[in-house]
Motif scaffolding. Structure first.
Motif, PDB file in Angstrom:
ATOM      1  N   VAL A   1      55.695 -40.584 -16.075  1.00 44.30           N
ATOM      2  CA  VAL A   1      55.810 -40.056 -14.715  1.00 44.30           C
ATOM      3  C   VAL A   1      54.542 -40.357 -13.939  1.00 44.30           C
ATOM      4  N   ALA A   2      54.690 -40.903 -12.727  1.00 45.10           N
ATOM      5  CA  ALA A   2      53.569 -41.073 -11.810  1.00 45.10           C
ATOM      6  C   ALA A   2      53.445 -39.807 -10.972  1.00 45.10           C
ATOM      7  N   MET A   3      52.336 -39.079 -11.127  1.00 41.10           N
ATOM      8  CA  MET A   3      52.122 -37.855 -10.358  1.00 41.10           C
ATOM      9  C   MET A   3      51.801 -38.181  -8.901  1.00 41.10           C
ATOM     10  N   ASN A   4      51.072 -39.274  -8.700  1.00 38.26           N
ATOM     11  CA  ASN A   4      50.827 -39.856  -7.383  1.00 38.26           C
ATOM     12  C   ASN A   4      50.420 -41.312  -7.620  1.00 38.26           C
ATOM     13  N   ASP A   5      49.831 -41.951  -6.639  1.00 40.05           N
ATOM     14  CA  ASP A   5      49.503 -43.373  -6.778  1.00 40.05           C
ATOM     15  C   ASP A   5      48.447 -43.644  -7.849  1.00 40.05           C
ATOM     16  N   ASN A   6      47.668 -42.617  -8.210  1.00 41.19           N
ATOM     17  CA  ASN A   6      46.526 -42.848  -9.102  1.00 41.19           C
ATOM     18  C   ASN A   6      46.508 -41.975 -10.351  1.00 41.19           C
ATOM     19  N   ILE A   7      47.516 -41.138 -10.548  1.00 42.44           N
ATOM     20  CA  ILE A   7      47.567 -40.268 -11.723  1.00 42.44           C
ATOM     21  C   ILE A   7      48.919 -40.445 -12.393  1.00 42.44           C
ATOM     22  N   CYS A   8      48.899 -40.732 -13.694  1.00 38.35           N
ATOM     23  CA  CYS A   8      50.139 -41.041 -14.413  1.00 38.35           C
ATOM     24  C   CYS A   8      50.131 -40.380 -15.792  1.00 38.35           C
ATOM     25  N   LEU A   9      51.302 -39.904 -16.214  1.00 38.63           N
ATOM     26  CA  LEU A   9      51.500 -39.412 -17.577  1.00 38.63           C
ATOM     27  C   LEU A   9      52.382 -40.402 -18.324  1.00 38.63           C
ATOM     28  N   LEU A  10      51.900 -40.873 -19.465  1.00 38.55           N
ATOM     29  CA  LEU A  10      52.649 -41.835 -20.264  1.00 38.55           C
ATOM     30  C   LEU A  10      53.228 -41.158 -21.500  1.00 38.55           C
ATOM     31  N   SER A  11      54.459 -41.523 -21.818  1.00 38.17           N
ATOM     32  CA  SER A  11      55.112 -41.051 -23.037  1.00 38.17           C
ATOM     33  C   SER A  11      55.692 -42.268 -23.757  1.00 38.17           C
ATOM     34  N   ALA A  12      56.589 -42.018 -24.714  1.00 36.72           N
ATOM     35  CA  ALA A  12      57.283 -43.101 -25.439  1.00 36.72           C
ATOM     36  C   ALA A  12      56.305 -44.132 -25.990  1.00 36.72           C
ATOM     37  N   ILE A  13      55.390 -43.652 -26.818  1.00 38.37           N
ATOM     38  CA  ILE A  13      54.375 -44.531 -27.412  1.00 38.37           C
ATOM     39  C   ILE A  13      54.935 -45.174 -28.670  1.00 38.37           C
TER      40      ILE A  13
END
Length: 274
Positions: free
Chosen positions: A123-135
């Motif tokens: 999920v991109a929280m905004n243009d510069n902050i992102c949460l990554l899953s599915a590693i």
């Protein structure tokens, strides 16, 4: 650093847990909440008001990263809490035949479920902050994961770590990566970040590597394995690595031998300026 196993001085509380406070652009973020409410007391000592935090992120569904979440939500009435949709399962550790519940405290879901944003994908929280899953687990996982379990469809199985999230911040075109324990392996996490942000340089990597100090060498990695990890971290051309929490004193010493000034420890009470 609001909470870690180690501290810069005796002013601060410590425990086996992790909590990092981040100010980035107009956002105030808490990344993990430690094992208890001690991170809140440390925050006050550092001049940080818990009520002002805009969002909370739980890196994975273990109590040493989520145990203080109830305390946080009781004091902060506005911040959404982001965690994996798989965080509601039961999680256990087993050591010397003793089984211990290490999941997110159930009272969090019972009382504050409306505050939680469950993440199924990156999920991109905004243009510069992102949460990554599915590693993807292309590289082997650490031996210290072998005593960790979860319950799926009523069966106790080895933890799959599909509840782990990674926070990535784009700081003027260079990435800052925040991890909790790297249960999925730091190599796999860096690979996931590079897939999502191809060609973008990594400025900082901050987090634990789960190479813990176990008694009698149970579950410990070999010195050779840890030093090879240090060599790979250098090869990833990360400007600076700060480790903490579950990396362990032995592993930190071995990594430091290989990485030199590229690696330092992030203690409770420390502040970093990007």
């Amino acid at each position: 650093m609001l909470l870690d196993n180690r501290r810069v001085n005796n002013t601060f509380h410590v425990e086996h847990g992790l909590s990092i406070y981040i100010e980035f652009q107009d956002k105030k973020i808490v990344f993990d909440t430690g094992k208890s409410g001690l991170f809140i007391e440390n925050a006050a000592k550092m001049g940080i008001n818990i009520a002002d935090i805009d969002m909370a992120i739980i890196s994975h569904a273990h109590k040493d990263h989520s145990g203080g979440l109830y305390n946080f939500l009781a004091l902060n009435n506005k911040a959404p809490v982001y965690m994996s949709a798989n965080a509601t399962r039961d999680y256990y550790s087993e050591f010397l035949f003793i089984k211990k519940d290490i999941g997110v405290p159930k009272e969090v879901f019972a009382q504050f479920n409306n505050r939680i944003v469950f993440i199924n994908e990156s999920v991109a929280m905004n243009d510069n902050i992102c949460l990554l899953s599915a590693i993807t687990q292309d590289y082997p996982l650490a031996n210290s994961n072998k005593n960790l379990m979860t319950v799926i469809d009523g069966k106790v199985i080895a933890d799959t770590f599909d509840h782990e999230l990674v926070l990535v911040v784009n700081d003027n075109g260079k990435l800052v990566i925040f991890t909790g324990c790297c249960h999925n392996g730091i190599d796999n996490i860096i690979q996931r970040v590079r897939e999502h942000f191809p060609g973008t340089a990594i400025e900082l990597l901050i987090g634990g590597f789960h190479l813990m100090d176990f008694p009698r060498n149970i579950y410990q990695e070999s010195s050779e394995h840890i030093k090879q990890l240090g060599e790979r971290l250098i090869s990833y051309e990360i400007d600076k690595v700060y480790t903490c929490h579950c990396t362990g004193n032995r592993a930190f010493g071995l990594l430091k031998e290989v990485m030199g000034d590229k690696l330092d420890y992030f203690y409770t009470g420390m502040e970093l300026q990007l």
